[in-house]
Design a protein around this motif. Sequence first.
Motif, PDB file in Angstrom:
ATOM      1  N   LYS A 135       0.704  -1.203   0.231  1.00 23.74           N
ATOM      2  CA  LYS A 135      -0.074   0.144   0.024  1.00 23.74           C
ATOM      3  C   LYS A 135       0.717   1.314  -0.018  1.00 23.74           C
ATOM      4  O   LYS A 135       0.403   2.215   0.212  1.00 23.74           O
ATOM      5  CB  LYS A 135      -0.942  -0.071   1.240  1.00 23.74           C
ATOM      6  N   ARG A 136       2.104   1.064  -0.299  1.00 24.91           N
ATOM      7  CA  ARG A 136       3.108   2.254  -0.322  1.00 24.91           C
ATOM      8  C   ARG A 136       2.613   3.361  -1.201  1.00 24.91           C
ATOM      9  O   ARG A 136       2.618   4.252  -1.109  1.00 24.91           O
ATOM     10  CB  ARG A 136       4.406   1.755  -0.636  1.00 24.91           C
ATOM     11  N   GLY A 137       2.160   2.747  -2.481  1.00 30.69           N
ATOM     12  CA  GLY A 137       1.959   3.845  -3.479  1.00 30.69           C
ATOM     13  C   GLY A 137       0.595   4.678  -3.128  1.00 30.69           C
ATOM     14  O   GLY A 137       0.547   5.720  -3.306  1.00 30.69           O
ATOM     15  N   SER A 138      -0.224   4.017  -2.621  1.00 29.76           N
ATOM     16  CA  SER A 138      -1.458   4.548  -2.140  1.00 29.76           C
ATOM     17  C   SER A 138      -1.229   5.309  -1.113  1.00 29.76           C
ATOM     18  O   SER A 138      -1.802   6.858  -0.908  1.00 29.76           O
ATOM     19  CB  SER A 138      -2.328   3.248  -1.709  1.00 29.76           C
ATOM     20  N   ALA A 139      -0.377   5.069  -0.018  1.00 28.87           N
ATOM     21  CA  ALA A 139      -0.035   6.131   1.054  1.00 28.87           C
ATOM     22  C   ALA A 139       0.694   7.428   0.506  1.00 28.87           C
ATOM     23  O   ALA A 139       0.344   8.442   1.048  1.00 28.87           O
ATOM     24  CB  ALA A 139       0.739   5.491   2.148  1.00 28.87           C
ATOM     25  N   ILE A 140       1.438   7.013  -0.395  1.00 27.33           N
ATOM     26  CA  ILE A 140       2.204   8.230  -0.813  1.00 27.33           C
ATOM     27  C   ILE A 140       1.177   9.426  -1.739  1.00 27.33           C
ATOM     28  O   ILE A 140       1.385  10.551  -1.829  1.00 27.33           O
ATOM     29  CB  ILE A 140       3.462   7.999  -1.890  1.00 27.33           C
ATOM     30  N   GLY A 141       0.469   8.538  -2.469  1.00 27.28           N
ATOM     31  CA  GLY A 141      -0.814   9.341  -3.219  1.00 27.28           C
ATOM     32  C   GLY A 141      -1.424  10.166  -2.405  1.00 27.28           C
ATOM     33  O   GLY A 141      -1.838  11.310  -2.827  1.00 27.28           O
ATOM     34  N   GLY A 263      -6.958  17.468 -10.576  1.00 27.15           N
ATOM     35  CA  GLY A 263      -5.859  16.775 -10.626  1.00 27.15           C
ATOM     36  C   GLY A 263      -5.386  16.239  -9.511  1.00 27.15           C
ATOM     37  O   GLY A 263      -4.717  14.982  -9.371  1.00 27.15           O
ATOM     38  N   ALA A 264      -5.303  17.129  -8.325  1.00 25.89           N
ATOM     39  CA  ALA A 264      -4.922  16.631  -7.293  1.00 25.89           C
ATOM     40  C   ALA A 264      -5.729  15.567  -6.729  1.00 25.89           C
ATOM     41  O   ALA A 264      -5.156  14.629  -5.930  1.00 25.89           O
ATOM     42  CB  ALA A 264      -4.901  17.661  -6.271  1.00 25.89           C
ATOM     43  N   LEU A 265      -7.077  15.541  -6.737  1.00 24.80           N
ATOM     44  CA  LEU A 265      -7.801  14.373  -6.221  1.00 24.80           C
ATOM     45  C   LEU A 265      -7.615  13.067  -6.969  1.00 24.80           C
ATOM     46  O   LEU A 265      -7.935  12.117  -6.367  1.00 24.80           O
ATOM     47  CB  LEU A 265      -9.235  14.829  -6.539  1.00 24.80           C
ATOM     48  N   ALA A 266      -6.695  13.167  -8.057  1.00 24.66           N
ATOM     49  CA  ALA A 266      -6.629  11.811  -8.883  1.00 24.66           C
ATOM     50  C   ALA A 266      -5.419  11.249  -8.189  1.00 24.66           C
ATOM     51  O   ALA A 266      -5.251  10.205  -8.756  1.00 24.66           O
ATOM     52  CB  ALA A 266      -6.553  12.312 -10.077  1.00 24.66           C
ATOM     53  N   ALA A 267      -4.786  11.741  -7.183  1.00 25.52           N
ATOM     54  CA  ALA A 267      -3.675  11.383  -6.751  1.00 25.52           C
ATOM     55  C   ALA A 267      -3.665   9.975  -6.022  1.00 25.52           C
ATOM     56  O   ALA A 267      -2.875   9.305  -6.119  1.00 25.52           O
ATOM     57  CB  ALA A 267      -2.850  12.609  -5.482  1.00 25.52           C
ATOM     58  N   SER A 268      -4.893   9.861  -5.199  1.00 25.57           N
ATOM     59  CA  SER A 268      -4.835   8.593  -4.577  1.00 25.57           C
ATOM     60  C   SER A 268      -5.065   7.560  -5.472  1.00 25.57           C
ATOM     61  O   SER A 268      -4.543   6.434  -5.365  1.00 25.57           O
ATOM     62  CB  SER A 268      -6.079   8.539  -3.513  1.00 25.57           C
ATOM     63  N   LEU A 269      -5.690   7.786  -6.763  1.00 21.02           N
ATOM     64  CA  LEU A 269      -6.167   6.812  -7.634  1.00 21.02           C
ATOM     65  C   LEU A 269      -4.698   6.400  -8.455  1.00 21.02           C
ATOM     66  O   LEU A 269      -4.264   5.306  -8.771  1.00 21.02           O
ATOM     67  CB  LEU A 269      -6.977   7.390  -8.744  1.00 21.02           C
ATOM     68  N   ILE A 270      -3.744   7.378  -8.672  1.00 20.59           N
ATOM     69  CA  ILE A 270      -2.721   7.217  -9.311  1.00 20.59           C
ATOM     70  C   ILE A 270      -1.527   6.347  -8.365  1.00 20.59           C
ATOM     71  O   ILE A 270      -1.056   5.626  -8.973  1.00 20.59           O
ATOM     72  CB  ILE A 270      -1.961   8.650  -9.809  1.00 20.59           C
ATOM     73  N   GLY A 271      -1.717   6.772  -7.288  1.00 23.31           N
ATOM     74  CA  GLY A 271      -1.025   5.881  -6.383  1.00 23.31           C
ATOM     75  C   GLY A 271      -1.259   4.328  -6.311  1.00 23.31           C
ATOM     76  O   GLY A 271      -0.477   3.738  -6.232  1.00 23.31           O
ATOM     77  N   LYS A 272      -2.354   4.279  -6.271  1.00 18.76           N
ATOM     78  CA  LYS A 272      -3.055   2.813  -6.176  1.00 18.76           C
ATOM     79  C   LYS A 272      -2.511   2.055  -7.725  1.00 18.76           C
ATOM     80  O   LYS A 272      -2.186   1.081  -7.717  1.00 18.76           O
ATOM     81  CB  LYS A 272      -4.457   2.655  -5.985  1.00 18.76           C
ATOM     82  N   LEU A 273      -2.581   2.775  -8.804  1.00 13.03           N
ATOM     83  CA  LEU A 273      -2.299   2.568  -9.874  1.00 13.03           C
ATOM     84  C   LEU A 273      -0.761   1.965  -9.857  1.00 13.03           C
ATOM     85  O   LEU A 273      -0.481   1.013 -10.498  1.00 13.03           O
ATOM     86  CB  LEU A 273      -2.626   3.407 -11.126  1.00 13.03           C
TER      87      LEU A 273
END
Length: 397
Positions: A135-141, A263-273
């Motif tokens: 879940k590292r990418g999600s947390a960073i996102g 664009g910022a709100l897409a960050a958590s999605l990008i993190g998961k991707l």
Amino acid sequence: MAKVDNASEEGISKSVLYLMSAGAGLVVANNYYNQPLLNLIAKDFGVSESAVSNIPLFTQLGYAFGLLFIIPLGDKFPRKKMVMIDFIFIIASLLVMALAPSLPVLTISGFFVGFSCVVPQVFVPMAAQLAKPEKRGSAIGIVMSGLLIGILGSRFVSGFVGEYLGWRVMYYIAAGMMLVLWGLLKLKLPELQPDFTGTYKELMQSLWDYFKTESSVRLAALRGALGFAGFSAFWTTLVFLMEDNFSYGSGIAGTFGILGIAGALAASLIGKLSDTMNKNLLIIIATLVMILAWAVFEFSGYSIIGLVIGVILVDMGLQSLHITNQNIIFSRNPDARNRINTIYMVGYFIGGALGTTTGAYAWELFQWRGVASLGLIYSVLILVFHLLFRKPMPDEN
């Protein structure tokens, strides 16, 4: 070391993660309140647009120096204690900006605001360290989402505060918010013990060692620098475009920050991707989105609709690039994440300073078309360097 391992196994609580996200946004906002206020400051001190552009330039340079000399300390000293001390300098610098009697004092105090407001770059590797690996990418996102919302929302807030209350009031408000945030972090932020036991000199020398040996970090820093250069050129000159081509004030220029929050709100999605999708492909897609954004800007010097579309695209593209870059570099060298982040973010904000300077000159020489062409060149260079020097990711096998 046990504290770190246990924290990683347990993961990070949602309340702490979202406090870090909000904290990242509020602290980094201090670096960007000045951009919609540049016209007001120029009129107040009776100086030119290019002269007043030194304020965001020095703020970004200060941030780069803070990243270089402060953030590596996160691998040597307890993180929470370091953050609490840094907040004292943030508040003091903001108050000096509010009271600045001249442009040189304002510019120098802007440097120290940037130098001290590096707390978000402590939070990002903290989130990576506390989160479970999957879940590292999600947390960073999530933390990066707060950070970018802070960057963009700061322009909206300061634009209206400046227009109706004056630019100095914005910095008094900012200092008050930092005092409240200091109290919340004092109560909730977990402590992480450092991994590095050498001297400060050895710590700083190790930065150069990592820079020489980690080609993925060097490439990520270059991609980030070029992306943020275009982003900074846009936001530095937008207030001039609004006044010259549309006869709008700083309030309307700041409103564009709200659009970028999409664009910022897409960050958590990008993190998961970025936890599951091929990262080299994600970087190519993000860069193509930024190229499209700048192509739209080329024809939007007199089109609000075109500017709206371009802002959303450029923010989404940069955010995607940034989070993917960080997920790549944090997956390596877990005992040196603060130093790895330092190398990456110093390059990133040197790019921002370059974009601020070149953007101001592009505006003076060629107006909006020159700024749009400059951003397009920066984005194309990201794609060129990535395709030339990228290495296969583990998820490509």
